[in-house]
Design a protein around this motif. Structure first.
Motif, PDB file in Angstrom:
ATOM      1  N   HIS A  20       0.803  -1.224   0.000  1.00  0.00           N
ATOM      2  CA  HIS A  20       0.000   0.000   0.000  1.00  0.00           C
ATOM      3  C   HIS A  20       0.844   1.287   0.000  1.00  0.00           C
ATOM      4  O   HIS A  20       0.541   2.239  -0.736  1.00  0.00           O
ATOM      5  CB  HIS A  20      -0.930  -0.028   1.227  1.00  0.00           C
ATOM      6  N   GLY A  51      -1.686   6.362   8.539  1.00  0.00           N
ATOM      7  CA  GLY A  51      -0.969   5.349   9.313  1.00  0.00           C
ATOM      8  C   GLY A  51       0.545   5.470   9.239  1.00  0.00           C
ATOM      9  O   GLY A  51       1.255   4.869  10.052  1.00  0.00           O
ATOM     10  N   GLU A  57      -2.635  11.053  11.594  1.00  0.00           N
ATOM     11  CA  GLU A  57      -3.131  10.810  12.951  1.00  0.00           C
ATOM     12  C   GLU A  57      -3.058  12.088  13.773  1.00  0.00           C
ATOM     13  O   GLU A  57      -3.961  12.371  14.564  1.00  0.00           O
ATOM     14  CB  GLU A  57      -2.215   9.784  13.622  1.00  0.00           C
ATOM     15  N   ASP A  82      -5.894  14.171  12.736  1.00  0.00           N
ATOM     16  CA  ASP A  82      -7.176  13.615  13.187  1.00  0.00           C
ATOM     17  C   ASP A  82      -7.364  13.746  14.698  1.00  0.00           C
ATOM     18  O   ASP A  82      -8.468  14.025  15.168  1.00  0.00           O
ATOM     19  CB  ASP A  82      -7.301  12.141  12.765  1.00  0.00           C
ATOM     20  N   ASP A 132      -8.052  21.619   7.513  1.00  0.00           N
ATOM     21  CA  ASP A 132      -7.650  22.272   6.263  1.00  0.00           C
ATOM     22  C   ASP A 132      -8.661  23.376   5.906  1.00  0.00           C
ATOM     23  O   ASP A 132      -8.282  24.520   5.619  1.00  0.00           O
ATOM     24  CB  ASP A 132      -7.610  21.186   5.168  1.00  0.00           C
ATOM     25  N   GLY A 174      -2.675  10.710   1.925  1.00  0.00           N
ATOM     26  CA  GLY A 174      -3.861  11.525   2.197  1.00  0.00           C
ATOM     27  C   GLY A 174      -3.572  12.944   2.648  1.00  0.00           C
ATOM     28  O   GLY A 174      -4.234  13.892   2.214  1.00  0.00           O
ATOM     29  N   THR A 179      -5.392  10.605  -1.446  1.00  0.00           N
ATOM     30  CA  THR A 179      -6.055   9.772  -0.444  1.00  0.00           C
ATOM     31  C   THR A 179      -6.191   8.363  -1.012  1.00  0.00           C
ATOM     32  O   THR A 179      -6.028   8.154  -2.215  1.00  0.00           O
ATOM     33  CB  THR A 179      -7.452  10.333  -0.090  1.00  0.00           C
TER      34      THR A 179
END
Ligand code: KG4
Ligand code: ZN
Length: 335
Positions: A108, A138, A164, A167, A184, A271, A303
């Motif tokens: 990924h 992550g 993170e 968030d 943002d 992202g 993203t």
């Protein structure tokens, strides 16, 4: 013609690529996690199961092809949430077996880095070697890319990832998950220098965001104790200041990595690379520092998306790097 399947976290994505061109790129977004303040693995796994077949059908239909025309099936093997990865992996294996097509297992994070090679408007493929700052929910990594299949990590976060950090700060400010995009948006109207938070003191090229998180938490607690409406009144300035702190930490290490490696081609992926504050900072740096070439992808390829799995699959296909039917999803897939 490659089918890409992405199911590492909470969104089910399927794309069809013809060479480096995207014929379709469909994502089914799971909003169910918003009310829980984070991704609930069991719910994510179940939603992938419900959606994957329909998303594959939609992607193939939008591409205007039949499944038989595909040359290979690429899928995200890891890293990510095991219950989510298993769904995409099993589906890809079943499809490859039924169609008698080769199977390609994709990492990924490497796919995020290779998203720059998608052929699309306003995007330019970076020259090798390039330095890629990958910032996702992550992972936060500084990677030297020598070749599509040869990449070297020279720096990473020792605690939280940049996404993170966004968030968690957003959660403290009362935004739903994932809060990065809200910061943002509100930051656009705020003063980035209204408030200052603790800066990490980490040697070398590694990142740390946990000190910043604690600093924001204690600051807010103190202010809200004194004035319960503090967050509401200062929301724009708080978002702008949080964004300024996170993007400064990122830019600081990126500049350091650039000066150590001397690499002039700089790419951003993941992202958080959608973030306007970060994009502006990087563009400004390139304007002041002559000779730097900056590569940004379109937001839909920053993203999580399946087109990046397709483009990674394209390079593995050219190298003849195929997976066998015994392959399994791996939440901690090594680099
Ligand atoms: O790469 P990605 O889609 O998924 C992972 O592989 O983790 O990254 C998701 C992360 C989330 O933390 C989200 O809040 C953050 O990217 N993000 C943003 C923005 N858009 C997404 N962070 C800051 N500003 C944005 N505009
Ligand atoms: Zn990702």
């Amino acid at each position: 013609m490659i089918l890409g399947i992405e199911s590492s976290c909470d969104d089910t994505g399927v794309a069809v690529l013809q060479g480096r061109r995207v014929l379709s790129n469909v994502t089914s977004v799971q909003f169910i996690h918003e009310k829980y303040g984070g991704v609930v693995p069991e719910l994510a796994g179940r939603a992938h199961m419900e959606h994957i077949s329909g998303v594959v059908q939609a992607a193939v239909q939008q591409a205007g092809i039949t499944l038989e025309e595909l040359d290979a099936i690429a899928f995200t093997q890891g890293p990510g949430l095991q219950v989510s990865l298993v769904v995409g992996t099993s589906f890809a294996k079943g499809l490859a077996l039924a169609l008698q097509k080769p199977l390609i297992a994709v990492h990924h994070m490497k796919a995020h880095i290779l998203s720059h090679f998608i052929e699309d408007e306003g995007m330019q493929a970076p020259e090798f070697p390039y330095l890629c700052l990958t910032v996702s929910g992550g992972h936060t990594q500084l990677v030297v890319v020598h070749h599509p299949l040869s990449m070297e990590i020279i720096g990473k976060s020792i605690d939280d990832a940049a996404g993170e950090a966004f968030d968690k700060a957003a959660k403290m400010l009362g935004f739903p998950y994932p809060g990065g995009p809200y910061i943002d948006r509100y930051a656009m109207e705020g003063n980035p220098h209204a408030f200052t938070f603790a800066k990490p003191r980490i040697e070398g090229l590694d990142f740390s965001f946990s000190g910043l998180k604690t600093s924001i938490l204690y600051f807010l607690k103190k202010q809200v104790d004194e004035n319960p409406t503090f967050i509401d009144v200062h929301l724009n300035d708080l978002c702008a200041s949080v964004q300024e702190s996170i993007t400064e930490i990122l830019l600081d290490k990126l500049k350091k990595a650039q000066s150590i490696t001397g690499i002039k081609h700089i790419a951003l992926s993941g992202g958080v690379s959608v973030n306007r504050g970060l994009r502006n900072k990087i563009r400004q740096w390139a304007e002041n520092e002559k000779g730097l070439n900056i590569y940004l992808t379109q937001p839909q390829y920053c993203t999580d998306n399946a087109a990046m799995i397709g483009i990674a699959g394209y390079f593995y296909f050219l190298a003849g790097d195929f997976a066998h039917q015994g392959v399994s999803a791996d939440a901690r897939l090594p680099w």
